[in-house]
Scaffold this active site. Structure first.
Site, PDB file in Angstrom:
ATOM      1  N   ASN A 170       1.472  -5.020 -12.499  1.00 17.92           N
ATOM      2  CA  ASN A 170       0.622  -4.467 -11.365  1.00 17.92           C
ATOM      3  C   ASN A 170      -0.252  -3.226 -12.252  1.00 17.92           C
ATOM      4  O   ASN A 170       0.409  -2.450 -12.960  1.00 17.92           O
ATOM      5  CB  ASN A 170       1.539  -3.388 -10.429  1.00 17.92           C
ATOM      6  N   ARG A 190       0.294  -8.470  -8.938  1.00 15.75           N
ATOM      7  CA  ARG A 190      -0.189  -7.648  -7.809  1.00 15.75           C
ATOM      8  C   ARG A 190      -1.421  -7.554  -7.612  1.00 15.75           C
ATOM      9  O   ARG A 190      -2.161  -6.975  -8.690  1.00 15.75           O
ATOM     10  CB  ARG A 190       0.489  -6.291  -7.679  1.00 15.75           C
ATOM     11  N   HIS A 222      -0.937  -2.704   1.498  1.00 11.74           N
ATOM     12  CA  HIS A 222       0.488  -2.586   1.356  1.00 11.74           C
ATOM     13  C   HIS A 222       1.286  -3.753   1.933  1.00 11.74           C
ATOM     14  O   HIS A 222       2.271  -3.833   2.292  1.00 11.74           O
ATOM     15  CB  HIS A 222       1.025  -1.287   2.273  1.00 11.74           C
ATOM     16  N   ARG A 267      -5.775  11.291  -0.020  1.00 13.38           N
ATOM     17  CA  ARG A 267      -6.707  10.732   0.900  1.00 13.38           C
ATOM     18  C   ARG A 267      -6.751  11.484   2.209  1.00 13.38           C
ATOM     19  O   ARG A 267      -5.498  11.743   2.696  1.00 13.38           O
ATOM     20  CB  ARG A 267      -6.646   9.339   0.988  1.00 13.38           C
ATOM     21  N   CYS A 325       5.022  14.956  -1.843  1.00 13.86           N
ATOM     22  CA  CYS A 325       5.632  15.556  -0.537  1.00 13.86           C
ATOM     23  C   CYS A 325       6.801  16.573  -0.891  1.00 13.86           C
ATOM     24  O   CYS A 325       7.214  17.158  -0.057  1.00 13.86           O
ATOM     25  CB  CYS A 325       5.954  14.082   0.286  1.00 13.86           C
ATOM     26  N   GLU A 345       8.623  -4.302  -3.241  1.00 11.90           N
ATOM     27  CA  GLU A 345       7.358  -5.219  -3.466  1.00 11.90           C
ATOM     28  C   GLU A 345       7.592  -6.203  -4.619  1.00 11.90           C
ATOM     29  O   GLU A 345       7.227  -7.145  -4.802  1.00 11.90           O
ATOM     30  CB  GLU A 345       6.142  -4.365  -3.682  1.00 11.90           C
TER      31      GLU A 345
HETATM   32  P1  ADP Z   1       3.885   5.132  -4.682  1.00 16.99           P
HETATM   33  O1  ADP Z   1       2.899   4.893  -3.381  1.00 16.99           O
HETATM   34  O2  ADP Z   1       2.847   5.850  -5.748  1.00 16.99           O
HETATM   35  O3  ADP Z   1       4.402   3.881  -4.945  1.00 16.99           O
HETATM   36  P2  ADP Z   1       6.056   6.124  -3.424  1.00 16.99           P
HETATM   37  O4  ADP Z   1       6.591   5.171  -2.641  1.00 16.99           O
HETATM   38  O5  ADP Z   1       7.074   6.320  -4.911  1.00 16.99           O
HETATM   39  O6  ADP Z   1       4.694   6.111  -4.275  1.00 16.99           O
HETATM   40  O7  ADP Z   1       6.305   7.501  -3.002  1.00 16.99           O
HETATM   41  C1  ADP Z   1       6.091   8.810  -3.595  1.00 16.99           C
HETATM   42  C2  ADP Z   1       6.135   9.874  -2.492  1.00 16.99           C
HETATM   43  O8  ADP Z   1       7.424  10.064  -1.938  1.00 16.99           O
HETATM   44  C3  ADP Z   1       5.674  11.317  -3.203  1.00 16.99           C
HETATM   45  O9  ADP Z   1       5.004  12.009  -2.182  1.00 16.99           O
HETATM   46  C4  ADP Z   1       7.270  11.786  -3.289  1.00 16.99           C
HETATM   47  O10 ADP Z   1       6.990  13.233  -3.083  1.00 16.99           O
HETATM   48  C5  ADP Z   1       7.911  11.153  -2.050  1.00 16.99           C
HETATM   49  N1  ADP Z   1       9.343  11.483  -2.213  1.00 16.99           N
HETATM   50  C6  ADP Z   1      10.199  11.067  -3.065  1.00 16.99           C
HETATM   51  N2  ADP Z   1      11.282  11.555  -2.844  1.00 16.99           N
HETATM   52  C7  ADP Z   1      11.241  12.548  -1.773  1.00 16.99           C
HETATM   53  C8  ADP Z   1      12.514  13.082  -1.232  1.00 16.99           C
HETATM   54  N3  ADP Z   1      13.561  13.339  -1.404  1.00 16.99           N
HETATM   55  N4  ADP Z   1      11.781  13.896  -0.250  1.00 16.99           N
HETATM   56  C9  ADP Z   1      10.451  13.880   0.361  1.00 16.99           C
HETATM   57  N5  ADP Z   1       9.516  13.180  -0.205  1.00 16.99           N
HETATM   58  C10 ADP Z   1       9.953  12.278  -1.432  1.00 16.99           C
END
Ligand code: ADP
Length: 398
Positions: free
Chosen positions: A10, A89, A178, A239, A282, A384
């Site tokens: 990717n 990807r 996605h 975004r 998050c 994925e």
């Molecule tokens: P990407 O789109 O880059 O693949 P991910 O699917 O890994 O991203 O998601 C990243 C998001 O998931 C971030 O905003 C992160 O804060 C959130 N995240 C990961 N673990 C937790 C958690 N325990 N509680 C809340 N949010 C989480």
């Protein structure tokens, strides 16, 4: 006996994520992340059996150099000869690709033709393909598109209400992204309620740094929240998601901003980051909101409300709702967001099961609604890479 290993790549403009999977059992044998590629500071981090180590790329600091370093790493473990194919990807397949495809010269030409639709992503994906062709010479390469799964969307869902000529001349329409994640998660969700995916009405929220939500009926995407680009739809890490397009004229006139600056702001400085003024992550937003930070609190409120509103609209697209799925980093881990979203959705017959919701975190899948709910909400970790590996193996004849 020789294994069927698939390298999944990717590529971004300065990054490369790689994983080597055993296609027979889904095990990830080695993963890597190349960063700052094309700069003198480029490096790649390898992860094997939970251990990480970093290799400076120095004089081979481009994508081809990073893939070369990956091949060297595989050789160290005697795994190089077991890699049978490479899956890529690819962000945008335009209207041409509704499924994954074995890469040949014609496919490369098509991907080049799609560059105007994804000017940042497709060139980087092409760089990754060329790097793999150079380093893993002779292996089959397969393109797996983020857009492909959404090619089943009906015309009324993918069409913007703008002059028709824009679609005919520029292919300006909604595409959605996605798709590989939605395609992986949909049958898993159906399995949890003991049905075939063709007999389920699903709404799937993929909530990561980028976030989008899709309605699935008859096993096919009916509508999705991202559009011509990944900017449309839900509130995301950086975004804005949906916004009145009049913001362009307004800010050009009143804030003296250019189109490029406004586009950059909406893509990179908005969402959770823009609202909180703190972070796009998050976890940080939840933590700070818990301590009473007003920006973080508002960011969470807007994120959750927009998501709940979209779930309602996607239930229209799916013709009803049997299963609501949460996936992606936020969907798989944030019990707080899930429970508050479900709080808005009582009218769809969803009732949160507080204990089950707390348990379904950190890789644990599960139903998070009460047994007397009219529909089911579930958490399913997405994969994925595995989907890309399976497509790659199938199209490579493995
Ligand atoms: P990407 O789109 O880059 O693949 P991910 O699917 O890994 O991203 O998601 C990243 C998001 O998931 C971030 O905003 C992160 O804060 C959130 N995240 C990961 N673990 C937790 C958690 N325990 N509680 C809340 N949010 C989480």
């Amino acid at each position: 006996m020789s294994k069927n290993l698939i390298l999944v790549l990717n590529c971004g403009s300065s990054s490369l994520k790689g994983a080597v999977l055993d296609n027979d059992n889904g095990e990830v044998l080695l993963s890597c992340l190349g960063e700052k590629l094309t700069t003198p500071d480029a490096y790649i981090t390898f992860k094997k059996d939970g251990q990480k180590h970093r290799v400076e790329l120095a004089d081979r600091h481009d994508h081809t150099g990073a893939v070369g370093a990956l091949l060297d790493e595989l050789k160290k473990y005697g795994l190089d000869a077991d890699v049978k194919a490479v899956g890529h990807r690819v962000v945008h397949g335009g209207e041409k690709y509704s499924a994954s495809v074995l890469i040949n010269d014609e496919v490369i030409a098509q991907l080049e033709a799609c560059i105007p639709l994804a000017p940042l992503h497709n060139p980087a994906n092409l760089t990754g393909i060329r790097a793999a062709q150079a380093i893993f010479a002779g292996l089959p390469n397969v393109a797996v598109f983020d857009t492909a799964f959404h090619q089943t969307m009906p015309e009324h869902a993918y069409t913007y209400a703008v002059p028709r000529a824009l679609y005919k001349k520029y292919a300006f329409r909604r595409y959605g992204f996605h798709g590989t994640s939605f395609r992986f998660v949909a049958p898993e969700a159906a399995r949890i309620i003991g049905k075939d995916v063709k007999d389920c009405r699903l709404v799937i929220a993929h909530l990561g740094n980028g976030a989008s939500i899709t309605a699935v009926k008859n096993g096919e995407s009916q509508d999705t929240s991202m559009g011509f680009t990944p900017l449309e739809g839900l509130v995301m890490g950086t975004r804005s998601g949906d916004i009145d397009p009049a913001v362009f004229g307004f800010l050009a006139e009143n804030a003296n901003m250019t189109i490029t600056q406004i586009t950059d702001m909406l893509n990179k400085k908005s969402g959770l980051l823009g609202l909180s003024g703190l972070s796009n992550d998050c976890r940080t937003i939840e933590e700070e909101s818990g301590k009473g930070h007003p920006g973080a609190k508002l960011a969470l409120d807007v994120f959750i409300y927009r998501l709940a509103k979209y779930i309602g609209s996607m239930a229209v697209a799916a013709g009803g709702l049997d299963v609501l799925v949460f996936t992606g980093g936020i969907g798989e881990n944030s019990d707080i967001i899930r429970e508050r979203v479900l709080g808005y959705l009582g009218f769809l017959g969803l009732k949160a099961d507080h204990e089950a919701n707390l348990k379904a975190r950190f890789g644990n899948a599960g139903v998070i609604t009460t047994a007397d709910s009219a529909a089911v909400a579930v958490v399913i970790p997405t994969n994925e890479e595995l989907m890309i590996a399976h497509d790659t193996a199938r199209l490579s004849g493995l």
